[in-house]
Design an enzyme around this catalytic site. Structure first.
Site, PDB file in Angstrom:
ATOM      1  N   ASP A  90       1.104  -1.033  -0.020  1.00 26.85           N
ATOM      2  CA  ASP A  90      -0.090  -0.105   0.161  1.00 26.85           C
ATOM      3  C   ASP A  90       0.831   1.171  -0.120  1.00 26.85           C
ATOM      4  OD1 ASP A  90      -2.602  -0.284  -0.086  1.00 26.85           O
ATOM      5  OD2 ASP A  90      -2.891  -0.987   1.895  1.00 26.85           O
ATOM      6  N   LYS A 120      -0.461  -0.686  -4.421  1.00 26.99           N
ATOM      7  CA  LYS A 120      -1.858  -0.250  -4.358  1.00 26.99           C
ATOM      8  C   LYS A 120      -2.169   1.212  -3.644  1.00 26.99           C
ATOM      9  CE  LYS A 120      -4.599  -2.564  -1.165  1.00 26.99           C
ATOM     10  NZ  LYS A 120      -5.391  -1.203  -0.418  1.00 26.99           N
ATOM     11  N   GLU A 122      -5.796   4.042  -3.083  1.00 24.56           N
ATOM     12  CA  GLU A 122      -6.996   4.216  -2.966  1.00 24.56           C
ATOM     13  C   GLU A 122      -7.428   5.174  -4.083  1.00 24.56           C
ATOM     14  OE1 GLU A 122      -7.981   4.878   1.028  1.00 24.56           O
ATOM     15  OE2 GLU A 122      -7.056   2.655   1.751  1.00 24.56           O
ATOM     16  N   GLU A 189     -14.168  -2.942  -1.564  1.00 25.73           N
ATOM     17  CA  GLU A 189     -14.153  -3.032  -0.077  1.00 25.73           C
ATOM     18  C   GLU A 189     -15.773  -2.596   0.111  1.00 25.73           C
ATOM     19  OE1 GLU A 189     -10.918  -1.768   2.246  1.00 25.73           O
ATOM     20  OE2 GLU A 189     -12.161  -2.006   4.165  1.00 25.73           O
TER      21      GLU A 189
HETATM   22  O1  KIV Z   1      -4.586  -2.391   4.307  1.00 31.07           O
HETATM   23  C1  KIV Z   1      -5.506  -3.211   4.204  1.00 31.07           C
HETATM   24  O2  KIV Z   1      -5.095  -4.092   4.833  1.00 31.07           O
HETATM   25  C2  KIV Z   1      -6.266  -3.220   2.825  1.00 31.07           C
HETATM   26  C3  KIV Z   1      -7.185  -4.393   2.846  1.00 31.07           C
HETATM   27  C4  KIV Z   1      -8.390  -4.229   3.721  1.00 31.07           C
HETATM   28  C5  KIV Z   1      -7.647  -4.607   1.260  1.00 31.07           C
HETATM   29  O3  KIV Z   1      -6.127  -2.264   2.241  1.00 31.07           O
END
Ligand code: KIV
Length: 271
Positions: A90, A120, A122, A189
């Site tokens: 992330d 990843k 958002e 989500e």
């Molecule tokens: O940070 C995380 O764990 C997530 C998941 C909930 C998809 O983004």
């Protein structure tokens, strides 16, 4: 034979093939070497080094405080453990929203310093420029729509998103934009299962659901929730496979008792 069993290393192409073959993709979060070793050996397709580390590792109420340096530390620990799965990391809050130069620089740091395979982020339309720049630099990008926890103070609650037509229509448009911008997959989500099914059928790239029903192309859970390490959090979508909190509490209580009763260590445990 399933694709999952055939391949030695999972890549973004493998996930695409799984979608085409109707084989569901398994994804789980991990943040450290020891659990990543277990999870990779157990045969997961994708490990997400999620910014949920902010909650489950650091004890923050939201995902907002975690820094890029902290995400890099977690990702390095995970990458050292894995042999087979795809590792996605992330981009934390504040490291990509302001402009695409900063977004690209953050993504490059993750790829260069951790050895992970993808990032990843958002959001949809708002981050499209950044997605294009990052993909353009050769970095695979996973999108994340629906309940996006980095926007929790805008939403005000962790309730199901996109129940109303306006938000559902935006999500339908956003997933098409993310696909066109080159995302290899998108997390959905906490949205209605019917909407998740519709958008999963509207794109060629795989969707990975969390609280988004059975028709997504894959599923993801937070490791601490599904293993019962963190037992406070019990949303309806969660299936808890183990109760580590209970097992660990019993073990620690026994250890304390053994020390107090002078039963530990015994002769065999001494030199
Ligand atoms: O940070 C995380 O764990 C997530 C998941 C909930 C998809 O983004």
């Amino acid at each position: 034979m399933s694709i999952h069993k055939e391949v030695k290393k999972i890549t973004t192409n493998t996930l695409q093939k799984m979608k085409q073959a109707g084989e569901k993709i398994s994804m789980l979060t991990a943040y450290d070497f020891s659990f990543a070793t277990i999870i990779d050996n157990a045969g997961i397709d994708v490990i997400l080094v999620g910014d949920s580390a902010s909650n489950v590792m650091a004890g923050h109420e939201t995902t907002l405080p975690i820094t890029l340096d902290q995400m890099i530390y977690h990702a390095q620990s995970v990458v050292r453990a894995i042999n087979r799965c795809l590792v996605v990391v992330d981009l934390p809050f504040g490291t990509y929203q302001s402009n695409s130069d900063i977004a690209l620089a953050s993504a490059i740091r993750i790829m260069k310093e951790t050895g992970a395979h993808a990032i990843k982020l958002e959001g949809g339309e708002e981050v499209i420029e950044s997605v294009k720049r990052i993909v353009g630099a050769g970095i695979p990008v996973m999108g994340h729509l629906g309940l996006t926890p980095q926007s929790i103070y805008k939403f005000g609650t962790y309730n199901v998103r996109a129940k109303e037509a306006a938000e559902a229509n935006k999500l339908k448009n956003d997933i098409l934009l993310l696909e066109q911008a080159g995302c290899f997959a998108v997390v959905l989500e906490k949205i209605p299962a019917a909407l998740a099914k519709e958008v999963s059928n509207s794109v060629q790239i795989p969707t990975i659901g969390i609280g988004a029903g059975k028709d997504c192309d894959g599923q993801v859970l937070v490791m601490h929730d599904m293993l019962g390490i963190n037992t406070e959090f019990k949303p309806r979508f969660l299936r808890q496979y183990l109760n580590i909190a209970e097992l660990a509490t019993n073990a620690v209580q026994q250890y304390v008792q053994d020390i107090k009763s002078k039963g530990f260590p015994n002769e065999k445990e001494s030199y």
